[in-house]
Design a protein around this motif. Structure first.
Motif, mmCIF file in Angstrom:
data_model
loop_
_atom_site.group_PDB
_atom_site.id
_atom_site.type_symbol
_atom_site.label_atom_id
_atom_site.label_comp_id
_atom_site.label_asym_id
_atom_site.label_seq_id
_atom_site.Cartn_x
_atom_site.Cartn_y
_atom_site.Cartn_z
ATOM 1 N N ALA A 57 1.326 -1.900 -3.511
ATOM 2 C CA ALA A 57 2.213 -1.545 -2.323
ATOM 3 C C ALA A 57 3.742 -1.621 -2.438
ATOM 4 N N ALA A 58 4.145 -1.912 -3.733
ATOM 5 C CA ALA A 58 5.516 -1.935 -4.108
ATOM 6 C C ALA A 58 5.683 -1.334 -5.597
ATOM 7 N N ASP A 59 5.000 -0.088 -5.775
ATOM 8 C CA ASP A 59 5.056 0.470 -7.160
ATOM 9 C C ASP A 59 5.801 1.930 -7.127
ATOM 10 N N GLY A 60 6.259 2.107 -6.165
ATOM 11 C CA GLY A 60 6.859 3.545 -5.947
ATOM 12 C C GLY A 60 5.759 4.707 -5.763
ATOM 13 N N GLN A 61 4.533 4.438 -5.581
ATOM 14 C CA GLN A 61 3.443 5.297 -5.110
ATOM 15 C C GLN A 61 2.935 5.025 -4.049
ATOM 16 N N ALA A 62 3.029 5.912 -2.961
ATOM 17 C CA ALA A 62 2.493 5.762 -1.615
ATOM 18 C C ALA A 62 0.882 6.284 -1.459
ATOM 19 N N ASP A 63 0.449 6.652 -2.629
ATOM 20 C CA ASP A 63 -1.151 7.395 -2.439
ATOM 21 C C ASP A 63 -1.920 6.342 -3.332
ATOM 22 N N GLU A 64 -1.638 5.308 -3.566
ATOM 23 C CA GLU A 64 -2.591 4.381 -4.438
ATOM 24 C C GLU A 64 -2.523 3.292 -3.533
ATOM 25 N N PRO A 65 -3.202 3.000 -2.474
ATOM 26 C CA PRO A 65 -3.238 1.943 -1.584
ATOM 27 C C PRO A 65 -3.832 0.663 -1.941
ATOM 28 N N THR A 66 -3.263 -0.407 -1.618
ATOM 29 C CA THR A 66 -3.948 -1.790 -1.538
ATOM 30 C C THR A 66 -4.669 -2.072 -0.368
ATOM 31 N N MET A 67 -5.862 -2.813 -0.580
ATOM 32 C CA MET A 67 -6.628 -3.192 0.382
ATOM 33 C C MET A 67 -7.145 -4.632 0.164
ATOM 34 N N PRO A 68 -7.469 -5.573 1.023
ATOM 35 C CA PRO A 68 -7.876 -6.714 0.911
ATOM 36 C C PRO A 68 -9.290 -6.624 0.696
ATOM 37 N N ALA A 69 -10.074 -7.384 -0.079
ATOM 38 C CA ALA A 69 -11.716 -7.550 -0.011
ATOM 39 C C ALA A 69 -12.064 -8.037 1.357
ATOM 40 N N LEU A 70 -13.413 -7.600 1.771
ATOM 41 C CA LEU A 70 -14.040 -8.308 2.995
ATOM 42 C C LEU A 70 -14.362 -9.543 2.561
ATOM 43 N N GLN A 71 -13.831 -10.256 3.560
ATOM 44 C CA GLN A 71 -14.025 -11.770 3.592
ATOM 45 C C GLN A 71 -15.303 -12.159 4.264
ATOM 46 N N SER A 72 -15.911 -13.432 3.978
ATOM 47 C CA SER A 72 -17.276 -13.980 4.545
ATOM 48 C C SER A 72 -17.015 -15.335 5.115
ATOM 49 N N PRO A 73 -16.846 -15.591 6.080
ATOM 50 C CA PRO A 73 -16.842 -14.606 7.304
ATOM 51 C C PRO A 73 -15.851 -13.845 7.326
ATOM 52 N N ALA A 74 -16.112 -12.857 8.042
ATOM 53 C CA ALA A 74 -15.014 -11.634 8.180
ATOM 54 C C ALA A 74 -13.848 -12.151 9.105
ATOM 55 N N VAL A 75 -12.704 -11.531 8.708
ATOM 56 C CA VAL A 75 -11.365 -12.267 9.442
ATOM 57 C C VAL A 75 -10.795 -11.110 10.196
ATOM 58 N N ASP A 76 -9.924 -11.556 11.386
ATOM 59 C CA ASP A 76 -9.108 -10.370 12.081
ATOM 60 C C ASP A 76 -7.618 -10.420 11.508
ATOM 61 N N THR A 77 -7.235 -11.128 10.716
ATOM 62 C CA THR A 77 -5.804 -11.285 10.276
ATOM 63 C C THR A 77 -5.599 -11.317 8.854
ATOM 64 N N TYR A 78 -4.815 -10.220 8.192
ATOM 65 C CA TYR A 78 -4.548 -10.313 6.813
ATOM 66 C C TYR A 78 -3.077 -10.203 6.646
ATOM 67 N N ASP A 79 -2.553 -10.959 5.834
ATOM 68 C CA ASP A 79 -1.053 -10.914 5.379
ATOM 69 C C ASP A 79 -0.971 -10.282 4.070
ATOM 70 N N LEU A 80 -0.071 -9.463 3.737
ATOM 71 C CA LEU A 80 0.509 -8.996 2.527
ATOM 72 C C LEU A 80 1.816 -9.349 1.964
ATOM 73 N N VAL A 81 1.480 -10.425 1.107
ATOM 74 C CA VAL A 81 2.863 -11.142 0.847
ATOM 75 C C VAL A 81 3.520 -10.930 -0.279
ATOM 76 N N PHE A 82 4.912 -10.905 -0.318
ATOM 77 C CA PHE A 82 5.716 -10.606 -1.234
ATOM 78 C C PHE A 82 6.837 -11.564 -1.506
ATOM 79 N N ASN A 83 7.140 -12.188 -2.838
ATOM 80 C CA ASN A 83 8.010 -13.157 -3.144
ATOM 81 C C ASN A 83 9.147 -12.437 -3.810
ATOM 82 N N LEU A 84 10.376 -11.973 -3.094
ATOM 83 C CA LEU A 84 11.318 -11.314 -3.485
ATOM 84 C C LEU A 84 12.395 -12.001 -4.365
#
Lengths: 322, 606
Positions: A57-84
């Motif tokens: 999500a920060a590599d200069g390419q917008a057509d290679e998406p990142t996505m989280p893996a499905l959790q068990s149990p499934a969750v309703d909130t994900y954070d994509l975290v960056f340390n700048l």
């Protein structure tokens, strides 16, 4: 420690008047650590595996998406975290605009028939407690288009943030994610390079090209093979004022000089927003091609520059005209 | 044919076509995305990184003469992005699976068509791209050497045995394809390639032993003589596909389906004489069967009228069905035995285990033949009789004149006192100590043309007798099938064309037969291709990302009409090289030798 300031009144007026805006120097391209996904189960968080790496999500390419893996149990909130990295090239990172490209969140909201809220936040630590600030929020209720999520008015106050060490994109749904997962192609958190005028006419902000091969069979029937459509190739001809323009309050030549430096001579991609006031979501993720900046001065303080842009996929056109 | 889903077919023919390749690199069979595999796409919007820029040649090509399939190395190009780098830097990928699927924008992933399953071999990075080099799954394994031996084995199970001996997982070959009864037309076929150290004078093939060869060579040998190809389908599963010239076309392409037709040549691979050399003995191929199309040789004669002879010869280790005529029918009034012009059957020694068609008797027991492996009117065998001073016509020996006999039943018989031989137990076949029938009685198809005698001859000629003790009997069933397949196909040349159709015709695959309409094609007595001309697909290739997209088919013409009877040519059996006899020194009437003035002898003519 994050410091804040605000965009000048001239910049704010230019935005409101839909003057051309470039957003450059994505702070997320200078990282102090590897990005990661976090899953929230109630009030408890845990790092989540990602099907595709969070750094995409920060590599200069917008057509290679990142996505989280499905959790068990499934969750309703994900954070994509960056340390700048807070000291980029000796300067603090500077965030005055944010944009998210290559996501599926609006169509996912439609498919789930649930509301998805997307927030961009910064904080002083990975806990996102101290120094927490919400830069932008979008509430998605479902649709057939996944236009970029863009804010040029951070915290609804044209706030500029410098030296933010942590940034996250929070994706919250009114139900747990299962099956199709949220995807993000590119997060762009950069600085504003606001021009005081619109490009000279004639100007077509939706100039685009498609790659389609058409061939006839022996009876004249046509078979068409499409590789892509609506690849933006905007060409701006811009009259730049050298010095502070009395009408706009902005120094366009200096802005263009700084813009070109931000692009490292045209090497880096950036965000082009034709109508930042009325339609910021019609932003395009572009590069300067040819990578040149030549201002032809024809008067003591007026110069003309040609700016040719090519758009990175996923293209805006198919989202504007589904 | 491939079987794409209805959704795939609809997307493939809808304007505009928006093809998408999905390339999956899989290192664990659990196939969980991100954990066991990573998938890349050729365009965005699929949920996978849009990193694929090119998919190289996928399809191989069959040689219509050798039936050998040559498969290219496939190169897949990825943009040098974080995603592509993460694939390569994160794991060891050599010999892992690479699955290539073809679909269209908007198509559900479950409807994508798997076009190839390959093995990762290498990666070649440059500053902009990473090129991934892949090969076909089975090809990598076939260079291993083997000395596997086969006794009385159908070609299908023989190939399967060779494959499984390499440790190829059962998921990579269609086991049912290799069963002897998978193709009912050839269930009765039999091969042998076993060690037989016999040296008795009456045994035609002596000291048979076999050197180690690569599995590829062994399998190629079987495939060629049986007109069969070993193919991998899109899932990487090998199937056993026999060329059947009478098979029906699976699809007809209309003019509106064809984007481009490129004839390569119409009189390619023209052969009019075929020879199979077989029966190894002491390292030499002792026997051969040759048929020619003499009319074709004259059709293509040189300007001076000399016939155009274009032979094709193969040598095979797999046909060793050579026995000897024994204890045959003794008609009333004749004191000696033999195969007579009025005989209705013949008995052959050694046929029980030398790979004679229809003689796949179970060893060590009741010696039954499996159902589907027997001879009958629809599944005949052809036996060639030959031998020095073996053929008798009008009271004299006629050499260099073999005869092919059509037989439609085979049964093992216990030797009797007929002909004066004592009862003898079945032979023991060394070194396995299995027992096989010693004698096999073959029933002649007296209802066939010429009463089943003198087959493949333009002027049938039945001898008075074939002599016991001198007549060699060789099973040429498979050899003749190979010859007939190629003779019907190549005596006028095998036309060669390349056809590009729209991508929706990807249901056609290699070894299918198709027909098409086209005005460009020309051949002898043919102006334009129609449904009356059948073509074998010898190679197929999707071109989804090319500047000239579509599906490209390599086609070679199929012929079924047997225009003229084929004539068995020349002799079979080993011939000593012709020896030139030096004349004796000339002598005077006194007996003194005539010499030159320098004292050298003068010799008479040769």
């Amino acid at each position: 420690m994050t410091t804040t300031s605000t965009k000048s009144s001239a910049e704010q007026a230019a935005i409101a008047a839909d003057k051309t805006l470039f957003v450059t120097k994505n702070a997320l391209r200078s990282l102090a650590g590897t990005p990661y996904w976090v899953a929230w189960n109630g009030g408890t968080s845990a790092n989540a595996d990602s099907i595709y790496e969070a750094v995409w999500a920060a590599d200069g390419q917008a057509d290679e998406p990142t996505m989280p893996a499905l959790q068990s149990p499934a969750v309703d909130t994900y954070d994509l975290v960056f340390n700048l990295d807070t000291t980029v090239d000796g300067n603090y990172n500077r965030i005055s605009d944010v944009a998210i490209f290559g996501h599926n969140l609006n169509t996912l909201s439609l498919a789930m028939t649930k509301t998805i809220t997307v927030s961009v936040q910064i904080a002083d630590s990975s806990a996102f407690t101290t120094g927490l600030a919400t830069l932008a929020t979008w509430t998605l209720t479902g649709g057939y288009r996944d236009l970029p999520l863009v804010s040029v008015d951070l915290a609804s106050a044209y706030t500029i943030y410098e030296g933010a060490p942590w940034l996250r994109v929070r994706i919250e749904c009114t139900a747990a994610f299962s099956g199709t997962m949220p995807q993000i192609g590119e997060v762009f958190a950069g600085r504003s390079r606001q021009l005081g005028r619109r490009p000279d006419r004639p100007f077509d902000p939706r100039s685009a090209t498609s790659n389609i091969t058409r061939q006839r069979t022996k009876t004249g029937s046509i078979a068409s093979y499409e590789r892509y459509t609506y690849a933006g190739d905007v060409r701006l001809t811009y009259t730049a004022y050298d010095g502070t323009d009395r009408d706009t309050g902005l120094d366009d030549v200096a802005t263009l000089e700084a813009w070109y430096q931000d692009l490292r001579g045209g090497a880096e991609p950036f965000v082009f927003i034709d109508s930042p006031g009325s339609a910021p979501e019609e932003a395009q993720f572009v590069a300067l091609d040819p990578p040149e900046r030549k201002i032809n001065f024809y008067d003591i303080d007026l110069g003309e520059i040609e700016i040719a842009l090519i758009e990175y996929p996923p293209f805006l056109g198919p989202e504007l005209y589904p | 044919m491939r079987s794409p889903s209805a959704a795939w077919s609809l997307a493939a023919r809808s304007e505009p076509r928006r093809p998408v390749y999905l390339v999956t690199f899989r290192w664990d069979s659990a196939a969980v995305e991100g954990t066991d595999q990573l998938t890349f796409a050729s365009r965005p919007g699929t949920g996978y990184p849009a990193t694929v820029t090119d998919v190289g040649q996928l399809g191989g090509q069959i040689d219509p003469i050798t039936r050998e399939m040559t498969s290219p190395r496939t190169t897949i190009k990825l943009r040098r992005t974080s995603a592509a780098k993460a694939l390569v830097t994160g794991r060891r990928l050599r010999n892992k699976q690479v699955v290539i699927r073809l679909g269209f924008v908007g198509l559900d992933e479950s409807d994508y068509l798997t076009v190839a399953t390959l093995l990762y071999q290498n990666q070649i990075p440059d500053e902009h791209e990473i090129a991934i080099v892949c090969t076909r799954s089975l090809g990598v394994l076939f260079e291993t050497k083997s000395k596997m031996l086969f006794t009385n084995q159908h070609p299908g199970p023989a190939v399967k045995s060779l494959i499984t001996a390499l440790g190829v997982p059962s998921t990579l070959y269609a086991s049912a394809d290799f069963a002897f009864d998978a193709d009912p037309k050839i269930g009765h076929w039999n091969l042998s390639r076993h060690r037989d150290p016999r040296t008795e004078a009456w045994v035609p093939l002596q000291q048979q032993d076999w050197e180690e060869k690569s599995v590829r060579e062994l399998i190629s040998g079987i495939l060629q003589i049986t007109s069969t190809t070993l193919l991998e389908n899109g899932d990487g599963v090998a199937r056993f596909s026999r060329y059947d010239r009478d098979a029906a076309a699976v699809k007809h392409l209309r003019r509106k389906d064809i984007v481009e037709l490129r004839p390569i040549g119409t009189v390619e691979d023209l052969f009019n004489e075929f020879t199979v050399r077989f029966g190894r003995s002491k390292g030499e191929y002792l026997y051969k069967v040759t048929l020619e199309d003499s009319a074709a040789k004259l059709n293509y004669a040189y300007p001076n009228g000399d016939p155009f002879k274009m032979p094709q010869t193969i040598e095979t280790d797999w046909l060793n069905g050579v026995g000897s005529l024994t204890d045959a029918d003794i008609p009333p009034g004749f004191a000696t035995g033999g195969l007579y012009d009025s005989s209705t059957y013949l008995v052959v020694a050694l046929a029980g285990y030398k790979g004679f068609s229809g003689c796949r008797f179970d060893p060590d027991g009741a010696h039954t033949i499996p159902t589907g492996a027997e001879l009958d009117a629809d599944h005949p065998a052809y036996l060639m009789l030959t031998g020095s001073d073996a053929r008798v016509e009008s009271g004299r020996y006629v050499n260099d004149k073999p005869e092919i006999i059509k037989v439609i039943a085979a049964e093992f018989i216990t030797p009797t006192a007929a002909g004066g031989s004592a009862s003898t137990p079945p032979d023991v076949f060394a070194p396995d100590n299995h027992t096989y029938p010693r004698l096999v009685k073959f029933t002649i198809d007296t209802g066939a043309t010429n009463g089943g005698r003198s087959q493949f001859s333009s002027s049938p000629d039945i001898p008075d007798r074939w002599r016991l003790g001198a007549t060699i009997v060789a099973d040429v069933t498979i050899a003749l099938d190979w010859i007939q397949n190629l003779m019907t196909r190549s005596t006028e040349g095998i036309a060669d064309v390349e056809l590009r159709a729209n991508i929706e015709h990807g249901d056609i695959e290699t070894t299918d037969f198709i027909t098409f309409d086209d005005d460009v094609f020309l051949d002898f007595e043919i102006d334009g291709a129609t449904s009356a001309i059948t073509w074998e697909v010898t190679g197929d290739e999707p071109r989804a990302l090319d500047d000239s997209p579509g599906w490209v088919f390599k086609l070679r013409r199929v012929r079924t009409d047997i225009a003229t009877p084929y004539v068995i040519v020349g002799q079979s059996g080993y011939q000593q090289p012709t020896q030139l006899a030096w004349g004796d020194p000339m002598t005077f009437t006194t007996g003194d030798v005539v010499t030159t003035t320098t004292g050298e002898f003068l010799y008479g003519g040769f």
